[in-house]
Design a protein around this motif. Sequence first.
Motif, PDB file in Angstrom:
ATOM      1  N   UNK A  76      58.637  23.984  36.837  1.00  0.00           N
ATOM      2  CA  UNK A  76      57.811  22.794  36.608  1.00  0.00           C
ATOM      3  C   UNK A  76      56.709  22.718  37.666  1.00  0.00           C
ATOM      4  N   UNK A  77      55.680  21.947  37.327  1.00  0.00           N
ATOM      5  CA  UNK A  77      54.656  21.620  38.306  1.00  0.00           C
ATOM      6  C   UNK A  77      53.668  22.737  38.572  1.00  0.00           C
TER       7      UNK A  77
ATOM      8  N   UNK B  77      62.748  17.926  41.078  1.00  0.00           N
ATOM      9  CA  UNK B  77      61.798  17.687  39.987  1.00  0.00           C
ATOM     10  C   UNK B  77      60.359  17.828  40.490  1.00  0.00           C
ATOM     11  N   UNK B  78      59.859  19.049  40.473  1.00  0.00           N
ATOM     12  CA  UNK B  78      58.572  19.365  41.085  1.00  0.00           C
ATOM     13  C   UNK B  78      57.360  19.140  40.206  1.00  0.00           C
ATOM     14  N   UNK B  79      57.517  18.370  39.138  1.00  0.00           N
ATOM     15  CA  UNK B  79      56.406  18.096  38.232  1.00  0.00           C
ATOM     16  C   UNK B  79      56.904  17.956  36.812  1.00  0.00           C
ATOM     17  N   UNK B  80      55.985  17.681  35.876  1.00  0.00           N
ATOM     18  CA  UNK B  80      56.305  17.579  34.439  1.00  0.00           C
ATOM     19  C   UNK B  80      57.462  16.631  34.137  1.00  0.00           C
ATOM     20  N   UNK B  81      57.363  15.357  34.551  1.00  0.00           N
ATOM     21  CA  UNK B  81      58.488  14.439  34.313  1.00  0.00           C
ATOM     22  C   UNK B  81      58.849  14.289  32.839  1.00  0.00           C
ATOM     23  N   UNK B  82      57.839  14.343  31.942  1.00  0.00           N
ATOM     24  CA  UNK B  82      58.134  14.190  30.510  1.00  0.00           C
ATOM     25  C   UNK B  82      58.977  15.349  29.989  1.00  0.00           C
TER      26      UNK B  82
ATOM     27  N   UNK C 120      58.518  20.460  45.440  1.00  0.00           N
ATOM     28  CA  UNK C 120      59.884  20.146  44.987  1.00  0.00           C
ATOM     29  C   UNK C 120      60.083  18.657  44.713  1.00  0.00           C
ATOM     30  N   UNK C 121      59.016  17.868  44.834  1.00  0.00           N
ATOM     31  CA  UNK C 121      59.182  16.418  44.679  1.00  0.00           C
ATOM     32  C   UNK C 121      58.183  15.774  43.722  1.00  0.00           C
ATOM     33  N   UNK C 122      57.188  16.502  43.213  1.00  0.00           N
ATOM     34  CA  UNK C 122      56.021  15.875  42.589  1.00  0.00           C
ATOM     35  C   UNK C 122      56.345  14.899  41.455  1.00  0.00           C
ATOM     36  N   UNK C 123      57.477  15.067  40.782  1.00  0.00           N
ATOM     37  CA  UNK C 123      57.839  14.130  39.706  1.00  0.00           C
ATOM     38  C   UNK C 123      58.941  13.150  40.121  1.00  0.00           C
TER      39      UNK C 123
ATOM     40  N   UNK D 185      62.159  29.341  43.342  1.00  0.00           N
ATOM     41  CA  UNK D 185      61.081  29.870  42.499  1.00  0.00           C
ATOM     42  C   UNK D 185      61.546  31.223  41.971  1.00  0.00           C
ATOM     43  N   UNK D 186      61.176  31.562  40.749  1.00  0.00           N
ATOM     44  CA  UNK D 186      61.515  32.884  40.232  1.00  0.00           C
ATOM     45  C   UNK D 186      62.900  32.950  39.622  1.00  0.00           C
ATOM     46  N   UNK D 187      63.368  34.191  39.358  1.00  0.00           N
ATOM     47  CA  UNK D 187      64.593  34.367  38.586  1.00  0.00           C
ATOM     48  C   UNK D 187      65.864  34.084  39.379  1.00  0.00           C
ATOM     49  N   UNK D 188      66.937  33.784  38.622  1.00  0.00           N
ATOM     50  CA  UNK D 188      68.283  33.706  39.206  1.00  0.00           C
ATOM     51  C   UNK D 188      68.652  35.074  39.780  1.00  0.00           C
ATOM     52  N   UNK D 189      69.653  35.073  40.649  1.00  0.00           N
ATOM     53  CA  UNK D 189      70.218  36.324  41.127  1.00  0.00           C
ATOM     54  C   UNK D 189      71.727  36.132  41.277  1.00  0.00           C
TER      55      UNK D 189
END
Length: 214
Positions: free
Chosen positions: A15-16, A38-43, A68-71, A196-200
């Motif tokens: 997000x974000x 919630x780093x963005x895109x609250x909707x 990490x906080x924008x939303x 950020x990026x893929x799971x491991x």
Amino acid sequence: MTTPSPALIRETFPVGPLQCNCTIIGDPITKKAIVVDPGGNPDLIMARLDAHGLKVVSIIHTHAHLDHFLASGQMKEKTGATLHLHKEDQFLWDNLEMQCQMFGVPYTPVPSPDRWLSDDEELACGCGVALHTPGHTPGSMSFWFSEAKLLIAGDTLFRRGVGRTDLWGGDQATIVRSIKQRLYTLDEDATVVTGHGPDTRLGDEMRENPFVRA
């Protein structure tokens, strides 16, 4: 014969503007949920909660960097959920507007955290614990869900990487210690959700991460 409890609901998506990984963790029985970073895109976040039939009760942060906080403020306004952060990142939270200006990101005001996270604290929904893993920031947290073998590591540990320590309050020796002593002592089979990026997989990082080996 006891019936195994249903698996936790977990969805992670970027997000974000800086594509921070936001994670929804839901209890399949109570339908209560935690939202991490919630780093963005609250909707979008609200739509994913609705799709799972979940009600968010707490919004928890791995640390207080802007992405990490924008939303967080909008999520709190929409849901009434409480905001959680480690106290040692308060100085970053108090300077969120300055951080946004530095990175050229629009600032949406965010209220102060409702609660300070502490090390080994049980999270809402009773499904995980908070681990204090400083280094990327002084108050960096990871979240461990033992039954699900799931670790949310924020910007502490990445797939074949570690968090940068050249920003406010970062410390290289401290992040190495956090990874070795707090994260690499967990279940090797755990899935690691990174900031950020893929799971491991934790065992893969223990053996193959070029920055910190177990």
